[in-house]
Write a protein that holds these residues in place. Structure first.
Motif, PDB file in Angstrom:
ATOM      1  N   PHE B 218      -4.645  -9.709   2.287  1.00  0.00           N
ATOM      2  CA  PHE B 218      -3.654  -8.743   2.773  1.00  0.00           C
ATOM      3  C   PHE B 218      -2.377  -9.476   3.205  1.00  0.00           C
ATOM      4  O   PHE B 218      -1.413  -8.842   3.645  1.00  0.00           O
ATOM      5  CB  PHE B 218      -4.204  -7.916   3.932  1.00  0.00           C
ATOM      6  CG  PHE B 218      -5.168  -6.835   3.510  1.00  0.00           C
ATOM      7  CD1 PHE B 218      -5.121  -6.282   2.232  1.00  0.00           C
ATOM      8  CD2 PHE B 218      -6.124  -6.348   4.396  1.00  0.00           C
ATOM      9  CE1 PHE B 218      -6.003  -5.280   1.840  1.00  0.00           C
ATOM     10  CE2 PHE B 218      -7.013  -5.342   4.011  1.00  0.00           C
ATOM     11  CZ  PHE B 218      -6.947  -4.811   2.738  1.00  0.00           C
ATOM     12  N   ILE B 265      -6.055  -4.103  -3.023  1.00  0.00           N
ATOM     13  CA  ILE B 265      -4.781  -4.781  -2.770  1.00  0.00           C
ATOM     14  C   ILE B 265      -3.601  -4.021  -3.373  1.00  0.00           C
ATOM     15  O   ILE B 265      -2.502  -4.071  -2.825  1.00  0.00           O
ATOM     16  CB  ILE B 265      -4.800  -6.239  -3.288  1.00  0.00           C
ATOM     17  CG1 ILE B 265      -5.191  -6.321  -4.760  1.00  0.00           C
ATOM     18  CG2 ILE B 265      -5.757  -7.076  -2.447  1.00  0.00           C
ATOM     19  CD1 ILE B 265      -5.163  -7.748  -5.323  1.00  0.00           C
ATOM     20  N   TRP B 268      -2.718  -1.375  -0.787  1.00  0.00           N
ATOM     21  CA  TRP B 268      -2.169  -2.070   0.367  1.00  0.00           C
ATOM     22  C   TRP B 268      -0.718  -2.512   0.109  1.00  0.00           C
ATOM     23  O   TRP B 268       0.152  -2.353   0.959  1.00  0.00           O
ATOM     24  CB  TRP B 268      -3.028  -3.294   0.683  1.00  0.00           C
ATOM     25  CG  TRP B 268      -2.564  -4.129   1.823  1.00  0.00           C
ATOM     26  CD1 TRP B 268      -1.839  -5.286   1.734  1.00  0.00           C
ATOM     27  CD2 TRP B 268      -2.774  -3.881   3.212  1.00  0.00           C
ATOM     28  NE1 TRP B 268      -1.597  -5.783   2.994  1.00  0.00           N
ATOM     29  CE2 TRP B 268      -2.165  -4.939   3.918  1.00  0.00           C
ATOM     30  CE3 TRP B 268      -3.435  -2.876   3.922  1.00  0.00           C
ATOM     31  CZ2 TRP B 268      -2.181  -5.016   5.308  1.00  0.00           C
ATOM     32  CZ3 TRP B 268      -3.452  -2.958   5.313  1.00  0.00           C
ATOM     33  CH2 TRP B 268      -2.833  -4.014   5.990  1.00  0.00           C
ATOM     34  N   ASP B 269      -0.512  -3.059  -1.092  1.00  0.00           N
ATOM     35  CA  ASP B 269       0.805  -3.615  -1.406  1.00  0.00           C
ATOM     36  C   ASP B 269       1.883  -2.540  -1.495  1.00  0.00           C
ATOM     37  O   ASP B 269       3.069  -2.861  -1.517  1.00  0.00           O
ATOM     38  CB  ASP B 269       0.757  -4.381  -2.734  1.00  0.00           C
ATOM     39  CG  ASP B 269      -0.032  -5.682  -2.630  1.00  0.00           C
ATOM     40  OD1 ASP B 269      -0.280  -6.132  -1.502  1.00  0.00           O
ATOM     41  OD2 ASP B 269      -0.394  -6.241  -3.681  1.00  0.00           O
ATOM     42  N   ARG B 270       1.479  -1.284  -1.556  1.00  0.00           N
ATOM     43  CA  ARG B 270       2.475  -0.215  -1.606  1.00  0.00           C
ATOM     44  C   ARG B 270       2.730   0.403  -0.235  1.00  0.00           C
ATOM     45  O   ARG B 270       3.541   1.321  -0.116  1.00  0.00           O
ATOM     46  CB  ARG B 270       2.046   0.876  -2.599  1.00  0.00           C
ATOM     47  CG  ARG B 270       2.150   0.415  -4.055  1.00  0.00           C
ATOM     48  CD  ARG B 270       2.130   1.578  -5.028  1.00  0.00           C
ATOM     49  NE  ARG B 270       0.806   2.180  -5.153  1.00  0.00           N
ATOM     50  CZ  ARG B 270      -0.160   1.724  -5.955  1.00  0.00           C
ATOM     51  NH1 ARG B 270       0.051   0.652  -6.704  1.00  0.00           N
ATOM     52  NH2 ARG B 270      -1.324   2.320  -6.028  1.00  0.00           N
ATOM     53  N   SER B 271       2.047  -0.096   0.785  1.00  0.00           N
ATOM     54  CA  SER B 271       2.318   0.425   2.130  1.00  0.00           C
ATOM     55  C   SER B 271       3.412  -0.427   2.782  1.00  0.00           C
ATOM     56  O   SER B 271       3.602  -1.582   2.442  1.00  0.00           O
ATOM     57  CB  SER B 271       1.038   0.431   2.969  1.00  0.00           C
ATOM     58  OG  SER B 271       0.553  -0.879   3.131  1.00  0.00           O
ATOM     59  N   SER B 272       4.122   0.181   3.709  1.00  0.00           N
ATOM     60  CA  SER B 272       5.290  -0.495   4.289  1.00  0.00           C
ATOM     61  C   SER B 272       4.860  -1.629   5.213  1.00  0.00           C
ATOM     62  O   SER B 272       3.727  -1.670   5.704  1.00  0.00           O
ATOM     63  CB  SER B 272       6.143   0.507   5.074  1.00  0.00           C
ATOM     64  OG  SER B 272       5.458   0.893   6.253  1.00  0.00           O
ATOM     65  N   LEU B 273       5.781  -2.519   5.460  1.00  0.00           N
ATOM     66  CA  LEU B 273       5.494  -3.638   6.358  1.00  0.00           C
ATOM     67  C   LEU B 273       5.074  -3.131   7.735  1.00  0.00           C
ATOM     68  O   LEU B 273       4.108  -3.630   8.330  1.00  0.00           O
ATOM     69  CB  LEU B 273       6.739  -4.531   6.474  1.00  0.00           C
ATOM     70  CG  LEU B 273       6.621  -5.709   7.440  1.00  0.00           C
ATOM     71  CD1 LEU B 273       5.524  -6.667   7.017  1.00  0.00           C
ATOM     72  CD2 LEU B 273       7.962  -6.457   7.529  1.00  0.00           C
ATOM     73  N   SER B 274       5.768  -2.134   8.244  1.00  0.00           N
ATOM     74  CA  SER B 274       5.432  -1.670   9.591  1.00  0.00           C
ATOM     75  C   SER B 274       4.044  -1.012   9.615  1.00  0.00           C
ATOM     76  O   SER B 274       3.292  -1.165  10.571  1.00  0.00           O
ATOM     77  CB  SER B 274       6.500  -0.715  10.126  1.00  0.00           C
ATOM     78  OG  SER B 274       6.555   0.433   9.318  1.00  0.00           O
ATOM     79  N   GLN B 276       1.535  -1.797   7.592  1.00  0.00           N
ATOM     80  CA  GLN B 276       0.565  -2.896   7.509  1.00  0.00           C
ATOM     81  C   GLN B 276       0.366  -3.547   8.880  1.00  0.00           C
ATOM     82  O   GLN B 276      -0.765  -3.823   9.302  1.00  0.00           O
ATOM     83  CB  GLN B 276       1.038  -3.959   6.503  1.00  0.00           C
ATOM     84  CG  GLN B 276       1.022  -3.492   5.049  1.00  0.00           C
ATOM     85  CD  GLN B 276       1.434  -4.594   4.072  1.00  0.00           C
ATOM     86  OE1 GLN B 276       1.583  -5.754   4.459  1.00  0.00           O
ATOM     87  NE2 GLN B 276       1.609  -4.236   2.811  1.00  0.00           N
ATOM     88  N   GLU B 277       1.483  -3.780   9.565  1.00  0.00           N
ATOM     89  CA  GLU B 277       1.394  -4.463  10.862  1.00  0.00           C
ATOM     90  C   GLU B 277       0.716  -3.566  11.901  1.00  0.00           C
ATOM     91  O   GLU B 277      -0.028  -4.053  12.751  1.00  0.00           O
ATOM     92  CB  GLU B 277       2.791  -4.888  11.312  1.00  0.00           C
ATOM     93  CG  GLU B 277       3.375  -5.977  10.399  1.00  0.00           C
ATOM     94  CD  GLU B 277       4.737  -6.492  10.856  1.00  0.00           C
ATOM     95  OE1 GLU B 277       5.469  -5.746  11.554  1.00  0.00           O
ATOM     96  OE2 GLU B 277       5.065  -7.659  10.511  1.00  0.00           O
TER      97      GLU B 277
END
Lengths: 399, 399
Positions: B218, B265, B268-274, B276-277
């Protein structure tokens, strides 16, 4: 040339230590640092062919899912930019893993953050099926990109064979190789989909005189007489496509053959040492040809058994030489209590019709080793020449 | 302590260069050489648990195919001798790859000839099914070795789950880890068969304060707050089985839980940075808890989202801590155009009923990350204590 991703993106904090993950910052006894090493992306030929074989590989074949030629060209342009960046130890795109907008998906998946370039190379190839007419390329197909014939004892799985495009990622850290393939797949979402992929955990060939010969999963040294990057005359003769060989766009390129070769290691392991050595044509300990004591002693093929692997694969037998660049693999088990392990054979040649095909035909028919092998994946790709700054992979084909 | 196989077996010749294959003789910037390193096999606890996590792993689960207890004991004796040798950089048996009779199968498969110990550890475990009565062990089964319950959203593949025995091989060179598993499987031919195996290409946990925290697929640092080998009080409290915890034969041992966790993955890779965090509860770049800037800043779980991974997995939430020792994996593709990649989660705990099980229950129910995960393999093993010279793995169980 050791530009690390963390330096470029200004990450700080105690956790970003010099060690990265694992062998990231290992230094060879020679003082050579296989992790920090950066292989130039640009040049007359693609990297990853004569580059001294890195320790690990992730290979992927893609199907193109669009029929729009412009989309395919845009993908190759985007991939080239990403490859330039990742081989330099940078993230796949600007505003990489953490530098973009908080509300945007990160532009890089992040698992290689903090890891050095690790000698990453990315090598692209075009399969025969790319020239089937979908993209107006039918008349640009090189005659040398003829589908491989069926070889005796082939047991090919279509799900491990073929593909419109391939990318070979080699690096000294597998996390760096996997990261690169994953990010190219991600960039290609909607344009390509993964057809098959293969992880290779250990190189089985040397492609430089500075490298020791590694061992394959039969326990033998493999590739002693491989063409080395120092043999420029042999490379010109056997590896690089020359002007007049076919369509001009392939000049400076090479043809990649990949074969997934399952090894029946359990059966092999029950054969005697002398039988193993007779089959290979070399001694197991030193790797010397039978009857000699030094690995690099000249091979007198006439002194070897008729059906020995080294004799059959020799240039004296088939007139052909190849640049081999394969990797050992282990992919779990097979449901019958055995490990699914073997050799992911990769070679580069100037014309497979005159090199790989006759060699494999001789081996498939007569090689005593075939009893212990199962070829269950196969693919052929035309790897275009290298790119200059500003160009893209395969520009000569689409231009 | 760098006894290499080639020195022991007198191999000579130009091909046996110092480099071995690949990263064999890499030296860390610290002067530490991860290839030459030798981890002692003998001790009160098995190696491979608190040993600083090596870079690569090959894990195998076996089914026992004999019903003869004496044969099983003999196997454990033979395995112990082979493990002593291989972790010291020697071949699996005396008269190894090339030193036996010419007319005999070699006693070692040979692919690690010339490679240094590479910090190889071999860790054995006994699954619940070993105690089913075939070997007269039913009354010696530890209560803590209770089959794991079904967790919400589990999608377990029996072909990737369970097993009578396991061996975890960890090393800084994958060729060394694969060689060890293969030779143990070979020694066990006729007594055990491979049920499943898993190659891990990159560690996802640190188990020593000297190691940098690696990243999972991730793209996040994983295991920042892991129990470290330096935390001897926490190890005694959470990892090592103590007198009185159950049957005496497990004192000094630990329970290993393995979970093959496929990561989606692409999603996951299409979700925003915020996003993910928020899901993880840490920032992606530094690995710091949300709101902090340093990876190792104390985690105030009440400040994190209720369904964040770090909050739910925290000791504050479940009262449990684990020693995590997992690896990233990539096993080809899934036939749907996606890479089959994720985390091979491995943890060690003193009593899974009080540690792994409540933690995983909380995660399976509430963790926002579960949307991106699929647990498709699962196994539990009782890893007995370490052995002294002359003893064998599990001697206390069979004695």
């Amino acid at each position: 040339m050791t530009v690390s991703r963390r330096k470029l993106f200004g990450l700080t904090g105690a956790g970003v230590a010099i060690a990265g993950a694992g062998a990231g910052v290992a230094v060879h006894e020679s003082g050579h640092d296989p992790a920090a090493e950066q292989v130039p992306f640009h040049g007359p030929n693609q990297a990853g062919i004569t580059t001294p074989a890195q320790d690990r590989m992730h290979f992927v074949a893609f199907d193109v899912t669009t029929s729009d030629r412009a989309e395919l060209v845009r993908l190759l342009q985007d991939w080239t930019r990403a490859a330039e960046r990742m081989t330099a130890g940078q993230e796949a795109v600007e505003h990489g893993a953490t530098g973009g907008g908080e509300q945007e998906p990160p532009g890089d998946t992040g698992e290689a953050l903090g890891l050095p370039p690790s000698a990453l190379t990315l090598t692209v190839g075009f399969g025969p099926s790319l020239f089937d007419g979908r993209f107006g390329l039918a008349d640009r197909r090189p005659p040398a990109l003829a589908e491989l014939p069926h070889f005796s004892q082939d047991n090919l799985d279509p799900a491990r064979s073929g593909g419109d495009l391939c990318v070979q990622a080699c690096a000294n850290d597998p996390q760096v190789a996997v990261h690169a393939i994953r990010n190219l797949a991600r960039i290609g979402f909607g344009t390509v989909s993964v057809r098959w992929s293969q992880l290779g955990f250990g190189r089985t060939s040397s492609t430089s005189r500075e490298q020791a010969t590694p061992r394959n999963l039969f326990g033998f040294k493999d590739g002693t007489n491989n063409i080395k990057s120092e043999d420029t005359a042999a490379l010109d003769e056997h590896v690089w496509v020359r002007p007049g060989d076919g369509p001009e766009w392939m000049t400076g390129g090479s043809y990649l053959v990949a074969r997934r070769i399952r090894m029946h290691i359990e059966t092999w392991d029950r054969s005697s040492l002398s039988e193993q050595e007779r089959i290979v044509g070399r001694t197991k300990g030193s790797g010397a040809p039978l009857g000699a004591t030094d690995e690099f002693a000249p091979v007198d093929v006439r002194a070897l058994p008729d059906d020995s692997h080294v004799r059959l694969a020799s240039a004296e037998n088939t007139g052909a030489r190849l640049l081999r660049r394969g990797y050992n693999f282990t992919d779990g088990s097979d449901g019958l209590g055995r490990l699914d392990a073997g050799l992911f054979f990769v070679c580069f040649n100037r014309d497979p019709r005159r090199q790989f095909v006759p060699m494999q035909r001789a081996l498939a028919r007569d090689d005593a080793m075939m009893e212990y092998l199962e070829h269950n994946g196969s693919a052929l790709f035309a790897c275009p020449p290298g790119v200059r700054p500003g160009e893209f992979w395969g520009q000569g084909l689409f231009g």
